[in-house]
Design a protein around this motif. Sequence first.
Motif, short mmCIF file in Angstrom:
data_model
loop_
_atom_site.label_atom_id
_atom_site.label_comp_id
_atom_site.label_asym_id
_atom_site.label_seq_id
_atom_site.Cartn_x
_atom_site.Cartn_y
_atom_site.Cartn_z
N UNK A 4 10.86 3.33 -1.11
CA UNK A 4 11.16 4.56 -1.85
C UNK A 4 11.72 4.22 -3.23
N UNK A 5 12.68 3.27 -3.25
CA UNK A 5 13.30 2.92 -4.54
C UNK A 5 12.27 2.37 -5.50
N UNK A 29 0.82 -1.20 0.00
CA UNK A 29 0.00 0.00 0.00
C UNK A 29 0.85 1.24 0.00
N UNK A 30 1.90 1.21 0.82
CA UNK A 30 2.79 2.38 0.87
C UNK A 30 3.41 2.63 -0.49
N UNK A 31 3.83 1.56 -1.14
CA UNK A 31 4.45 1.73 -2.46
C UNK A 31 3.44 2.34 -3.43
N UNK A 32 2.23 1.81 -3.41
CA UNK A 32 1.22 2.33 -4.33
C UNK A 32 0.94 3.80 -4.04
N UNK A 70 2.17 5.83 8.26
CA UNK A 70 2.18 7.17 7.66
C UNK A 70 3.37 7.37 6.74
N UNK A 71 4.19 6.35 6.62
CA UNK A 71 5.46 6.50 5.92
C UNK A 71 5.27 7.09 4.53
N UNK A 72 4.40 6.44 3.74
CA UNK A 72 4.23 6.88 2.36
C UNK A 72 3.72 8.31 2.30
#
Lengths: 579, 308
Positions: A412-413, A329-332, A563-565
């Motif tokens: 992130x990458x 989810x974060x990546x998306x 909350x990272x993304x």
Amino acid sequence: MVIHSQQKQRALNIIWNAAADYTVKSEFEGYDAEGRADLYWNYIIGAIHRHCDFARLQSYFDRVRPDPNRPFYEGLAWIGLENYAFAKSRDERPVLESLRQAYAESVLAGRRPEAFYYLIDEISKAHFARALGQNPPVRDQVAALLEMLEFDAAATTEEIVLRLNQVVDQHFPLAQDRKKSPLFHIDLPFRFNLPLKKKHPGGLQNPFLDISLLNVFNTAASTPGEEPAETDKKAKHSRKSLSWEAIKEQQESKARETIQARYGLSMLSEAQTRALEQQLCTGNHKDCRLHFTRGEFAAQTESDHRKAVLKQREKNRQHFKENLARNHNSILKLTNIIKNTLLIHFEPSTYRSESGQLVSGRVWRNLHLNDNRVFLKSTRDDIGSLSVDLLLDASGSQIDRQEMLASQGYIIAESLQRCQIPVRVFSFCTNSNFTVINLFRNYDETSKNDAVFNYRASGCNRDGLAIRTVLHLIEKTHYDHRILIVLSDGKPVDPHGIGGNRTDPDLNFYADTAGVNDAALEVRRGRLNGISILCVFTGLDEDIPAAQKIYGNDLVFIKSAEKFADIVGVLLKNELRNI
Amino acid sequence: MSDDMLNFLREEGIRESLIREVASFRNANGVSPDLDYRIPRPRFLYYGAEIWEQAITALLCGENLLLVSPKATGKNVLAENLAAAFGRPSWDISFHINTDSSSLIGTDTFENGRVVQRHGPIYECAVHGGFGVLDEINMAKNESIAILHATLDFRRIIDIPGYSKITLSSQTRFIATMNYGYAGTRELNEALASRFMVIRMPTISSANLRKLLKREFPNLREKYMEQFTGLFQDLQKKCENSEISSKSLDLRGLISAIHLMEKGLPAGAALEIGITNKSFDDFERDLVEDVIRLRIPQSPRREEIFTD
């Protein structure tokens, strides 16, 4: 950073609000039967932090900590403290009356999670019944206890602690026989990180990869023909004499071999490395050394270090898998944020031109003003090419967060790559006087993101030199806009010191202010050269000021993994908008 | 009306000498009657004596102002108040990504079979001695507003090809506003920033918030005024500590919510639509709800909050 669940974060926020102090580290939190943070109870906890000298109060909690019935003693104390906190806060916040009422009613209706000790339940119910103005029948002993416990607003912290100790000694003496280990705490892991943040000395582990960086360096070396030859000549010359120089040289080569055995083969020839050292290891970093590696080892190396790296890699991947849904989810999310920014802010711009789409409202200009530019032409803003370099702090202070950092680096990458932005990922650490720069994936290695999981933390960190080196590598690229994102805890530490002061290592220790200032200087230099430098802060709250000194306003702290993304997204979005 | 502003400044504790100079500025410079409608009659007053003194002194010295601060801190209120205090007509210019010389200085247009000049707001300010409020000046592309460089510095001219050169009237001033948050807000061109006196405005203090609420809601009970002020401070502290974003820290939202309560909407609902819902993140809304519930009961009766 500890991954807080949402309810824990809510509870802490209520406590901080009540305490009017966001630095409070609370041992206690209140939750209801469904596991949701309780508004009233957490307020009470915060209010106690505000109105009491909690350090003094802590002496009581510390006293009861070793006891096997510790929750009992704590429960007892909090009944009395609730009374005190309410009395102190009611004038300031009239809404507490109704909140307390609701809380009391829920206690009496049995909607609260049951205390482990029946007696606590009994006392608690009696107390809250009295709070509601009722006069329930209670056992004499309970009534007597309540008399002692219900502290009023006039009490001082000393009196409270005295009274609590009295209650304990008179009615419930502590178990004298067994002593529980004082280090163990059922609760909040983040309190653990505080005493355990000792650096792990010289723990040497090796990242592990298999692609050559030589391509980049070949374009980077401006005069590839001259420099290595020169240094070779110098090297030859010094070996001729059996002098102190020669001995030093041998020691030097030995040191390089040791480092290679630990961290992996050097990607560059010794001559190339020396050339870079000549250029970069100057000023504050005189006599330091560099080591560039991809974490590849000679086939026959079977060291403990390599095994430890492989083990950590498994841990990193395991951790990523455990939170797979959230990570994906974060990546998306991050991918979308970046894509949206690129789309919205780099929309085609239109301007008046002599050809293109006719704007009828402007035709009059052609007739009366001889202005031929009555058409609209649209061009895509050429933002130029963009690259992002990711630099992970792989020093020992990150040892408790390795899996988390590896996940963050990967997210992130991967997100940047999905937006077709070239990404390069490094990590850095310092060992002996070598600053080791490990390359995980290069710009064109689009299927090698997985290599980021080879991340392993050990050793010290000479941030200034690492940043200087990586910036040097970035400057050699040909992208129009270059961003460097550093994942770090902002604590430069290197016993090697400043100015190569090996005779007295205590002087000019590369740490604290000296280290921070040096790193800050490198960051400023990089920015003046047109490279954007951002930081994702991964350390403890108390280190935030130092990190802010180094990275300025372009710094974000991640308080929770969910909350990272969003947070990194905001950072990147703002950066991209400024291009 | 003009004296109202000056009296207000006196009450705020501004130095009498400054107030006298403002008064003499007003008396020395008239405004043509057809521009009278452009002199602001402010709805909200700005509270903050120190900022007032800085701003007034700068304007009296002929400088332009740049007000920098997070949102809902009173930048536009102050700009409007300044125009009212100095008695000058004001032009509001909102800067955005497509702002360019035609929206600022003016352009040609076609009217009644003739080509005429349509003057932009900067031109009007220059000619009529008005105060130009350059709102969100950092949102425009730096290249587009380079046209203002000659207007804003010691030259005080507008010199555009095809038009005659105009010098700014001596009463013309420009007050720019800009949001400056954190982590890379759009930068203002250095050369442009150098042409302003920059005032960093603080978020409203408790005392000033109380004054504001008292003026806006004279029928608000003391007890609730304390709680609303406290609520805003709690949110502010939480935002400063990065636990929530600044979306819900919205003074406009708070004032609007109190208006709704005055109209009879239950407090909980009013604060929800005025403050909580300004954030679009579930968890953040939970945190904001907690802060509100620790100050305001869910459904107090209207008589508890207001005296009439």
